[in-house]
Design an enzyme around this catalytic site. Structure first.
Site, short mmCIF file in Angstrom:
data_model
loop_
_atom_site.label_atom_id
_atom_site.label_comp_id
_atom_site.label_asym_id
_atom_site.label_seq_id
_atom_site.Cartn_x
_atom_site.Cartn_y
_atom_site.Cartn_z
N ASP A 13 43.74 46.37 52.82
CA ASP A 13 45.16 46.55 52.48
C ASP A 13 45.53 48.03 52.40
OD1 ASP A 13 44.98 43.85 52.19
OD2 ASP A 13 45.70 43.77 50.12
N TYR A 104 30.38 45.53 36.34
CA TYR A 104 31.01 46.50 37.24
C TYR A 104 32.41 46.03 37.66
CZ TYR A 104 32.24 49.36 41.12
OH TYR A 104 32.96 50.20 41.94
N THR A 136 46.41 38.85 41.81
CA THR A 136 45.83 37.90 42.77
C THR A 136 46.06 36.44 42.40
OG1 THR A 136 43.68 37.02 43.49
CG2 THR A 136 43.65 38.32 41.49
N GLU A 138 43.85 34.39 42.45
CA GLU A 138 42.67 33.96 41.68
C GLU A 138 43.00 33.79 40.19
OE1 GLU A 138 39.09 33.35 42.22
OE2 GLU A 138 39.98 32.77 44.12
N TYR A 160 35.71 38.01 38.43
CA TYR A 160 36.77 38.73 39.15
C TYR A 160 38.14 38.30 38.63
CZ TYR A 160 40.02 39.75 43.01
OH TYR A 160 41.09 40.17 43.77
N LYS A 164 40.84 40.60 36.62
CA LYS A 164 42.19 40.80 37.18
C LYS A 164 43.26 40.28 36.21
CE LYS A 164 41.93 42.69 41.38
NZ LYS A 164 42.78 43.77 41.90
P1 NAP Z 1 38.88 45.56 49.96
O1 NAP Z 1 39.01 45.58 51.45
O2 NAP Z 1 37.65 45.04 49.32
O3 NAP Z 1 39.14 47.07 49.46
C1 NAP Z 1 38.86 47.46 48.14
C2 NAP Z 1 39.05 48.95 48.04
O4 NAP Z 1 38.77 49.37 46.70
C3 NAP Z 1 38.12 49.78 48.93
O5 NAP Z 1 38.82 50.89 49.41
C4 NAP Z 1 37.03 50.22 47.97
O6 NAP Z 1 36.38 51.41 48.36
C5 NAP Z 1 37.89 50.47 46.75
N1 NAP Z 1 37.12 50.53 45.50
C6 NAP Z 1 36.23 49.62 45.02
N2 NAP Z 1 35.76 49.99 43.82
C7 NAP Z 1 36.37 51.18 43.53
C8 NAP Z 1 36.32 52.08 42.45
N3 NAP Z 1 35.52 51.84 41.39
N4 NAP Z 1 37.07 53.21 42.48
C9 NAP Z 1 37.87 53.47 43.54
N5 NAP Z 1 37.96 52.65 44.61
C10 NAP Z 1 37.23 51.52 44.60
O7 NAP Z 1 40.11 44.75 49.32
P2 NAP Z 1 41.51 44.31 49.96
O8 NAP Z 1 41.35 42.98 50.59
O9 NAP Z 1 42.07 45.44 50.74
O10 NAP Z 1 42.37 44.07 48.64
C11 NAP Z 1 43.10 45.13 48.04
C12 NAP Z 1 43.40 44.78 46.60
O11 NAP Z 1 44.16 43.57 46.54
C13 NAP Z 1 42.18 44.52 45.72
O12 NAP Z 1 42.49 44.96 44.42
C14 NAP Z 1 42.03 43.01 45.73
O13 NAP Z 1 41.37 42.57 44.56
C15 NAP Z 1 43.47 42.59 45.76
N6 NAP Z 1 43.77 41.31 46.41
C16 NAP Z 1 43.33 41.05 47.65
C17 NAP Z 1 43.68 39.85 48.28
C18 NAP Z 1 43.24 39.54 49.68
O14 NAP Z 1 43.32 38.36 50.05
N7 NAP Z 1 42.82 40.52 50.47
C19 NAP Z 1 44.47 38.92 47.58
C20 NAP Z 1 44.91 39.22 46.31
C21 NAP Z 1 44.57 40.44 45.72
P3 NAP Z 1 35.07 51.39 49.33
O15 NAP Z 1 35.63 51.30 50.73
O16 NAP Z 1 34.43 52.68 49.03
O17 NAP Z 1 34.26 50.19 48.95
O1 G4F Z 2 37.09 34.45 51.67
P1 G4F Z 2 36.67 34.23 50.27
O2 G4F Z 2 35.44 34.90 49.82
O3 G4F Z 2 37.93 34.60 49.37
P2 G4F Z 2 38.37 34.21 47.89
O4 G4F Z 2 37.21 33.86 47.05
O5 G4F Z 2 39.47 33.20 47.99
O6 G4F Z 2 38.95 35.61 47.37
C1 G4F Z 2 39.80 36.40 48.18
O7 G4F Z 2 41.14 36.04 47.94
C2 G4F Z 2 41.61 36.30 46.59
C3 G4F Z 2 43.07 35.83 46.52
O8 G4F Z 2 43.09 34.45 46.24
C4 G4F Z 2 41.49 37.78 46.33
F1 G4F Z 2 41.96 38.07 45.07
C5 G4F Z 2 40.03 38.21 46.45
O9 G4F Z 2 39.96 39.63 46.27
C6 G4F Z 2 39.53 37.88 47.86
O10 G4F Z 2 40.23 38.68 48.77
O11 G4F Z 2 36.47 32.65 50.00
C7 G4F Z 2 37.50 31.72 50.29
C8 G4F Z 2 36.94 30.31 50.10
C9 G4F Z 2 36.20 30.11 48.77
O12 G4F Z 2 36.58 28.88 48.22
C10 G4F Z 2 34.73 30.06 49.16
O13 G4F Z 2 33.93 29.25 48.31
O14 G4F Z 2 35.98 30.07 51.12
C11 G4F Z 2 34.84 29.45 50.53
N1 G4F Z 2 33.68 29.73 51.38
C12 G4F Z 2 32.98 28.78 52.07
N2 G4F Z 2 31.95 29.35 52.70
C13 G4F Z 2 33.09 30.91 51.58
C14 G4F Z 2 32.00 30.67 52.42
N3 G4F Z 2 33.40 32.16 51.15
C15 G4F Z 2 32.61 33.19 51.57
N4 G4F Z 2 32.94 34.45 51.19
N5 G4F Z 2 31.52 32.99 52.37
C16 G4F Z 2 31.17 31.75 52.82
O15 G4F Z 2 30.18 31.59 53.54
#
Ligand code: NAP
Ligand code: G4F
Length: 359
Positions: A13, A104, A136, A138, A160, A164
């Site tokens: 993002d 962490y 999120t 979640e 997580y 959050k």
């Molecule tokens: P992501 O690809 O895992 O990116 C996470 C970012 O946070 C990376 O730049 C990582 O740096 C940085 N980071 C981790 N720990 C840190 C720390 N201690 N200090 C400073 N930076 C740190 O996540 P994303 O999918 O882009 O999601 C962005 C945000 O939205 C997150 O907060 C996530 O929880 C939230 N979110 C995501 C989703 C989704 O579906 N993608 C949905 C709802 C909420 P490095 O590159 O160095 O690891």
């Molecule tokens: O892709 P996932 O790991 O995403 P999850 O757990 O939904 O979390 C993501 O979305 C959240 C928003 O709702 C964010 F806040 C969070 O940071 C992250 O971006 O898993 C999605 C689903 C889960 O139910 C998991 O149990 O897929 C299922 N799954 C099935 N097989 C798997 C797998 N997930 C992963 N990672 N790997 C598998 O092999």
């Protein structure tokens, strides 16, 4: 020129948001963690454009070493930049990994959020700086209502989700206590070509591309019945910005309003890679078979199950549609999968080329 600070700029993002804000004319600052290996791949497009701009004296993109768990460092960066907007995207964002690293995850996702809010407050920037918190779906975890909206009670199901939850409430608390413009985007799952490779969608599209090109034999997954509301990350970062442009700080659910299973995602991903799947068996014995060759190419492995699962997530984006004018269905489920497969087919093809050049 408005200044924005993005934590988590190297993530999925963060990289899209940085591009979006630069296009809007912002000066963009990003926080990166010191790493012994390269962690700026998703920023490469920006960096190459910025290099040319910097030579002309028009630099608008800056990176700062930092970590949201380090309050001193975060306070210094915010004090130096004095941003108009902060987007707090930094997180240990993997739900499964949060069961291995709950401490962490707490430090980064909960305390990290507090460090940012508190820095803005003690630096006297409460009236100037608007804060977006990456909340999120979640938080809804074991869902108490279907679909989930802003008023649905929370029931997180992982370290997580619980960390959050603190981030959500401390953001709301600072808004109410100190009159700060601090708002939560409650984003449902959003994916893209830049999604981390261990999240389920990207794990599937990469494996489908590798299996289609003969580079991998099998894909092992966990819970195939899990249901998610999957959108396209590039569409979702626009909403983060819209939330901070709204006339008052409010929390918003951002989702498509459509739900699909992991099984359905897998089937469509393979189809887009040119492979028709058929399913046999149930539970741990379920298998995805290549209809043409009869080979088993998808299996269930219990090591990918979670100690507590979020079975289903489905968002109701009416508030964002009505108040922010956001379109939740700009990119359809099919289009999302197609984009990811096209990109991973190219990536896997290049991997072969790179490998050949060393042979
Ligand atoms: P992501 O690809 O895992 O990116 C996470 C970012 O946070 C990376 O730049 C990582 O740096 C940085 N980071 C981790 N720990 C840190 C720390 N201690 N200090 C400073 N930076 C740190 O996540 P994303 O999918 O882009 O999601 C962005 C945000 O939205 C997150 O907060 C996530 O929880 C939230 N979110 C995501 C989703 C989704 O579906 N993608 C949905 C709802 C909420 P490095 O590159 O160095 O690891
Ligand atoms: O892709 P996932 O790991 O995403 P999850 O757990 O939904 O979390 C993501 O979305 C959240 C928003 O709702 C964010 F806040 C969070 O940071 C992250 O971006 O898993 C999605 C689903 C889960 O139910 C998991 O149990 O897929 C299922 N799954 C099935 N097989 C798997 C797998 N997930 C992963 N990672 N790997 C598998 O092999």
């Amino acid at each position: 020129m408005k200044k924005a600070l993005i934590t988590g700029v190297t993530g999925q993002d963060g990289s899209y948001l940085a591009e979006f804000l630069l296009e809007k004319g912002y000066e963009v600052h990003g926080i990166i963690r010191r790493s012994s290996s390269y962690n700026q791949e998703r920023l490469e497009d920006i960096m190459s454009k910025e290099e040319a701009e910097a030579l002309k004296g028009h630099q608008r993109f800056y990176l700062h070493y930092g970590d949201v768990t380090d309050a001193l460092n975060i306070t210094k960066i915010i004090g130096d930049i004095r941003p108009d907007e902060i987007y707090n995207l930094a997180a240990q964002s993997h739900v499964r990994v949060s069961f291995d690293m709950p401490g962490y995850t707490l430090d980064t996702d909960a305390k990290g959020t507090l460090n940012i809010l508190e820095a803005v407050r003690i630096l006297g920037l409460s009236e100037k700086t608007k804060i977006y918190q990456a909340s999120t779906s979640e938080l809804f975890g074991k869902v108490q209502e279907v679909p989930q909206k802003e008023t649905t009670p929370f029931y997180p199901r992982s370290p997580y989700g619980v960390a959050k939850l603190y981030g959500f409430w401390i953001t709301k608390n600072y808004r109410e206590s100190y009159n700060m413009f601090a708002a939560n985007g409650i984003l449902f799952n959003h994916e893209s070509e830049r999604r981390g490779e261990t999240f389920v969608t990207r794990k599937i599209t990469l494996a489908a591309a590798r299996i289609a090109q003969g580079k991998q034999k099998k894909l092992c997954l966990g819970n195939l019945d899990s249901l998610r509301d999957w959108g396209y990350a590039k569409d979702y970062v626009e909403c983060m910005w819209l939330i901070l442009q709204h006339d008052k700080p409010e929390d918003f659910v951002i989702a498509t309003g459509e739900m699909h299973s992991v099984r359905e995602f897998t089937e469509l991903a393979f189809k887009n890679a040119g492979i028709e799947l058929k399913w046999t068996g149930k539970g741990i014995e379920e298998k995805g078979i290549n209809k043409k060759t009869g080979e088993v190419i998808v299996e269930v492995d219990s090591k990918f199950f979670r100690p507590a699962e979020v079975d289903q997530l489905l968002g109701n984006p009416t508030k964002a549609k009505t108040l922010l004018g956001w379109n939740p269905t700009k990119t359809s489920f099919n289009e999302l999968i197609k984009k990811m497969i096209i990109s991973d087919m190219k990536k896997v093809n290049n991997e072969q080329k790179i490998k050949k050049s060393f042979d």
